[in-house]
Design an enzyme around this catalytic site. Sequence first.
Site, mmCIF file in Angstrom:
data_model
loop_
_atom_site.group_PDB
_atom_site.id
_atom_site.type_symbol
_atom_site.label_atom_id
_atom_site.label_comp_id
_atom_site.label_asym_id
_atom_site.label_seq_id
_atom_site.Cartn_x
_atom_site.Cartn_y
_atom_site.Cartn_z
ATOM 1 N N CYS A 1 -12.694 31.678 -16.328
ATOM 2 C CA CYS A 1 -11.268 31.581 -15.998
ATOM 3 C C CYS A 1 -10.842 32.643 -14.986
ATOM 4 O O CYS A 1 -10.238 32.344 -13.967
ATOM 5 C CB CYS A 1 -10.435 31.694 -17.277
ATOM 6 S SG CYS A 1 -8.680 31.718 -16.936
ATOM 7 N N CYS B 1 -9.659 29.254 -13.427
ATOM 8 C CA CYS B 1 -8.197 29.128 -13.392
ATOM 9 C C CYS B 1 -7.506 30.097 -12.425
ATOM 10 O O CYS B 1 -6.643 29.687 -11.644
ATOM 11 C CB CYS B 1 -7.602 29.395 -14.768
ATOM 12 S SG CYS B 1 -8.608 28.937 -16.155
ATOM 13 N N LYS C 1 -8.510 29.861 -8.626
ATOM 14 C CA LYS C 1 -8.077 28.504 -8.238
ATOM 15 C C LYS C 1 -6.576 28.473 -7.997
ATOM 16 O O LYS C 1 -6.091 27.955 -6.995
ATOM 17 C CB LYS C 1 -8.486 27.519 -9.344
ATOM 18 C CG LYS C 1 -8.088 26.064 -9.183
ATOM 19 C CD LYS C 1 -6.716 25.705 -9.705
ATOM 20 C CE LYS C 1 -6.387 26.118 -11.083
ATOM 21 N NZ LYS C 1 -7.005 25.362 -12.151
ATOM 22 N N TYR D 1 -10.175 17.241 -13.362
ATOM 23 C CA TYR D 1 -9.328 18.393 -13.038
ATOM 24 C C TYR D 1 -9.763 19.040 -11.711
ATOM 25 O O TYR D 1 -8.954 19.262 -10.820
ATOM 26 C CB TYR D 1 -9.479 19.472 -14.104
ATOM 27 C CG TYR D 1 -8.730 19.303 -15.395
ATOM 28 C CD1 TYR D 1 -7.556 20.017 -15.635
ATOM 29 C CD2 TYR D 1 -9.201 18.497 -16.413
ATOM 30 C CE1 TYR D 1 -6.884 19.937 -16.843
ATOM 31 C CE2 TYR D 1 -8.536 18.404 -17.627
ATOM 32 C CZ TYR D 1 -7.378 19.126 -17.836
ATOM 33 O OH TYR D 1 -6.719 19.031 -19.032
ATOM 34 N N GLU E 1 -7.804 19.110 -8.126
ATOM 35 C CA GLU E 1 -7.206 20.393 -7.730
ATOM 36 C C GLU E 1 -7.739 20.862 -6.375
ATOM 37 O O GLU E 1 -6.973 21.291 -5.501
ATOM 38 C CB GLU E 1 -7.475 21.452 -8.810
ATOM 39 C CG GLU E 1 -6.706 21.167 -10.093
ATOM 40 C CD GLU E 1 -6.897 22.187 -11.194
ATOM 41 O OE1 GLU E 1 -6.065 22.223 -12.109
ATOM 42 O OE2 GLU E 1 -7.886 22.941 -11.176
ATOM 43 N N HIS F 1 21.704 22.798 -14.758
ATOM 44 C CA HIS F 1 21.994 22.053 -13.542
ATOM 45 C C HIS F 1 22.161 23.005 -12.355
ATOM 46 O O HIS F 1 22.766 24.057 -12.518
ATOM 47 C CB HIS F 1 23.298 21.263 -13.755
ATOM 48 C CG HIS F 1 23.615 20.348 -12.625
ATOM 49 N ND1 HIS F 1 22.903 19.208 -12.380
ATOM 50 C CD2 HIS F 1 24.574 20.434 -11.670
ATOM 51 C CE1 HIS F 1 23.415 18.601 -11.315
ATOM 52 N NE2 HIS F 1 24.421 19.324 -10.866
ATOM 53 N N GLU G 1 16.221 19.185 -16.086
ATOM 54 C CA GLU G 1 17.323 18.617 -16.879
ATOM 55 C C GLU G 1 17.129 17.115 -17.100
ATOM 56 O O GLU G 1 17.698 16.546 -18.021
ATOM 57 C CB GLU G 1 18.680 18.897 -16.231
ATOM 58 C CG GLU G 1 18.920 18.169 -14.925
ATOM 59 C CD GLU G 1 20.300 18.468 -14.331
ATOM 60 O OE1 GLU G 1 21.298 18.452 -15.065
ATOM 61 O OE2 GLU G 1 20.360 18.732 -13.117
HETATM 62 P P1 NDP Z 1 -13.769 16.552 -15.747
HETATM 63 O O1 NDP Z 1 -14.497 16.196 -16.977
HETATM 64 O O2 NDP Z 1 -12.333 16.860 -15.809
HETATM 65 O O3 NDP Z 1 -13.980 15.391 -14.664
HETATM 66 C C1 NDP Z 1 -15.269 15.008 -14.265
HETATM 67 C C2 NDP Z 1 -15.140 13.894 -13.255
HETATM 68 O O4 NDP Z 1 -16.421 13.583 -12.749
HETATM 69 C C3 NDP Z 1 -14.591 12.613 -13.865
HETATM 70 O O5 NDP Z 1 -13.829 11.958 -12.886
HETATM 71 C C4 NDP Z 1 -15.865 11.846 -14.206
HETATM 72 O O6 NDP Z 1 -15.674 10.463 -14.248
HETATM 73 C C5 NDP Z 1 -16.727 12.207 -13.009
HETATM 74 N N1 NDP Z 1 -18.156 12.102 -13.282
HETATM 75 C C6 NDP Z 1 -18.853 12.608 -14.302
HETATM 76 N N2 NDP Z 1 -20.165 12.329 -14.184
HETATM 77 C C7 NDP Z 1 -20.289 11.616 -13.047
HETATM 78 C C8 NDP Z 1 -21.380 11.036 -12.381
HETATM 79 N N3 NDP Z 1 -22.601 11.137 -12.875
HETATM 80 N N4 NDP Z 1 -21.140 10.360 -11.230
HETATM 81 C C9 NDP Z 1 -19.897 10.258 -10.723
HETATM 82 N N5 NDP Z 1 -18.811 10.805 -11.311
HETATM 83 C C10 NDP Z 1 -19.000 11.476 -12.459
HETATM 84 O O7 NDP Z 1 -14.619 17.747 -15.133
HETATM 85 P P2 NDP Z 1 -14.287 18.832 -14.030
HETATM 86 O O8 NDP Z 1 -15.615 19.209 -13.488
HETATM 87 O O9 NDP Z 1 -13.224 18.377 -13.098
HETATM 88 O O10 NDP Z 1 -13.681 20.010 -14.893
HETATM 89 C C11 NDP Z 1 -14.400 20.473 -16.036
HETATM 90 C C12 NDP Z 1 -13.479 20.879 -17.122
HETATM 91 O O11 NDP Z 1 -12.953 22.167 -16.844
HETATM 92 C C13 NDP Z 1 -12.234 20.011 -17.333
HETATM 93 O O12 NDP Z 1 -12.498 18.854 -18.088
HETATM 94 C C14 NDP Z 1 -11.314 20.965 -18.028
HETATM 95 O O13 NDP Z 1 -11.654 20.984 -19.390
HETATM 96 C C15 NDP Z 1 -11.654 22.284 -17.389
HETATM 97 N N6 NDP Z 1 -10.694 22.611 -16.307
HETATM 98 C C16 NDP Z 1 -9.392 22.809 -16.611
HETATM 99 C C17 NDP Z 1 -8.484 23.084 -15.624
HETATM 100 C C18 NDP Z 1 -7.044 23.263 -15.971
HETATM 101 O O14 NDP Z 1 -6.738 23.508 -17.128
HETATM 102 N N7 NDP Z 1 -6.126 23.127 -15.012
HETATM 103 C C19 NDP Z 1 -8.887 23.210 -14.219
HETATM 104 C C20 NDP Z 1 -10.272 22.957 -14.008
HETATM 105 C C21 NDP Z 1 -11.143 22.676 -15.016
HETATM 106 P P3 NDP Z 1 -15.270 9.731 -15.627
HETATM 107 O O15 NDP Z 1 -13.833 9.978 -15.835
HETATM 108 O O16 NDP Z 1 -15.636 8.322 -15.372
HETATM 109 O O17 NDP Z 1 -16.135 10.353 -16.684
#
Ligand code: NDP
Length: 476
Positions: free
Chosen positions: A42, A47, A50, A176, A180, A433, A438
């Site tokens: 983080c 976080c 980022k 995510y 982002e 407001h 709101e």
């Molecule tokens: P996520 O799990 O959020 O998203 C992964 C993405 O990759 C999904 O769209 C998934 O598709 C796709 N995917 C997975 N495997 C494959 C593959 N083999 N081929 C093609 N696409 C694939 O992971 P992130 O890496 O974005 O983030 C990891 C985690 O970190 C988050 O889930 C969250 O818990 C945490 N995080 C939190 C943040 C916040 O609080 N603002 C910011 C950044 C990270 P599908 O949906 O089909 O599985």
Amino acid sequence: MTYDFDLFVIGGGSAGVRCARIAAGHGARVGVAEDRFWGGTCVNIGCVPKKLMVMAAEYGNAARDARGFGWHCEDGTHDWHTLIANKDLEISRLNAIYRRLLDNAGAKIFESRATFLDAHTLDVGGQRVTADKIVIATGGHPTRPAFPGGEHCIISDDAFFLPERPQRVVLLGGGYIGVEFAGIFAGLGSEVHLVMRQPLPLRGFDEDLRTGLVEALEADGIRLHLSTSPTSVENLGGVKKVHLTDGAVLTADLVFAAIGRAPNVAGLGLDRAGVETGKAGAVIVDTHNATNQKHIFAIGDVTDRLNLTPVATAEGHALADALFGPGPRHWTLDRVPTAVFSSPPLATVGLTEHQAAQRGPADIYLSRFTPMRHALSGRARKTLMKLVVDQATQKVVGAHMLGEDAPEIMQGLSIAINCGATKADFDRTVGIHPTAAEEFVTMRTRTRVAEAPPETDVTPLTPPAEIGVAEMGVGA
Ligand code: NDP
């Protein structure tokens, strides 16, 4: 038997530092090992940096927006090196704070790797250490793609240290991180392609937010490649060719894989301690974060449940209190608010429309409007707000927002929703407001009823009505 420590924490990230610090504050003899950086993902490669980069990206648009308010602003040029250097300074400062927190609390710090030798014994940088209780708080790491040429992709760990800002970026993954960083690079001036295998980004989020986000990303010039996946990446003298299942070939200077994260358990020696793991190596825990070895616990992303920093710190704090303090704290993984720092951001708490409809009829209140700022800036940017109300109890069971300040607004709303506030409670709350927030207390007209027999889909969503500019009181 006497042990060297009452508690030994493996991992100095959000979960581990909080657990070690609070336990030491309760008088426990605590050791904590971290071999990379204090504060974990983080603070160092997640976080915090980022969010600084999200802020950097917003300034470019802010300068353009200002013209509608009478400012004579030229389009700025962005210096990536200044951003990275200033970001690094801030991260070093936070890093030191995390270490100092542990020191001040009286925990013994080991800047080395810890591995299990047996269920009560660890090797910590070559030193043999015993502990009555052990906490695994080793976090997770970004998954690397398995397709041919996956080695030409960067992962989020790398994204914070790029020597230059790439001109053309292909982001793989609609979660995510993909969403982002699409906003970050586009805001800083890169050409951005976002590739995802789902028809919409952010699987699991409310459908209206997901469709609203697609519009917002496209309005910012991000090129979306939906319902398609990468099959290979070629590296032709630095220029990358990304081949997709739909036949498209994208050209980029940088390919960024954001396809999920996996728990950090490799080389920990969990087998020597007899600790059971599950899918992708996640440490299996009960509701008190205990593993199958009752004196060994796991907290944070290594358990791969809800991988969010505030969840990790809450787990660490609760565990320290339960083991050495006043007793277990009561908290729940239900109704955890979360935000995605896309451009604009979105935030959510509680049930989506679909989830609520599976449990019984739900009243849906939906509002979509141009925020006051953009009435003058002229930027094509909408805000979307939504309440999901259980029809039987009239409790607000979900709140969702896409738009500027959504994460700030959702934090307060999540208290009300966790307290079981009803729609009538929202209605009798006086708004502030002129704000966008709101709108959450002035949505009077039900948009639709969501109903679904179990295991079926709800009726297809209708696009929300345009209601104008909320901060001017429309929709009150
Ligand atoms: P996520 O799990 O959020 O998203 C992964 C993405 O990759 C999904 O769209 C998934 O598709 C796709 N995917 C997975 N495997 C494959 C593959 N083999 N081929 C093609 N696409 C694939 O992971 P992130 O890496 O974005 O983030 C990891 C985690 O970190 C988050 O889930 C969250 O818990 C945490 N995080 C939190 C943040 C916040 O609080 N603002 C910011 C950044 C990270 P599908 O949906 O089909 O599985």
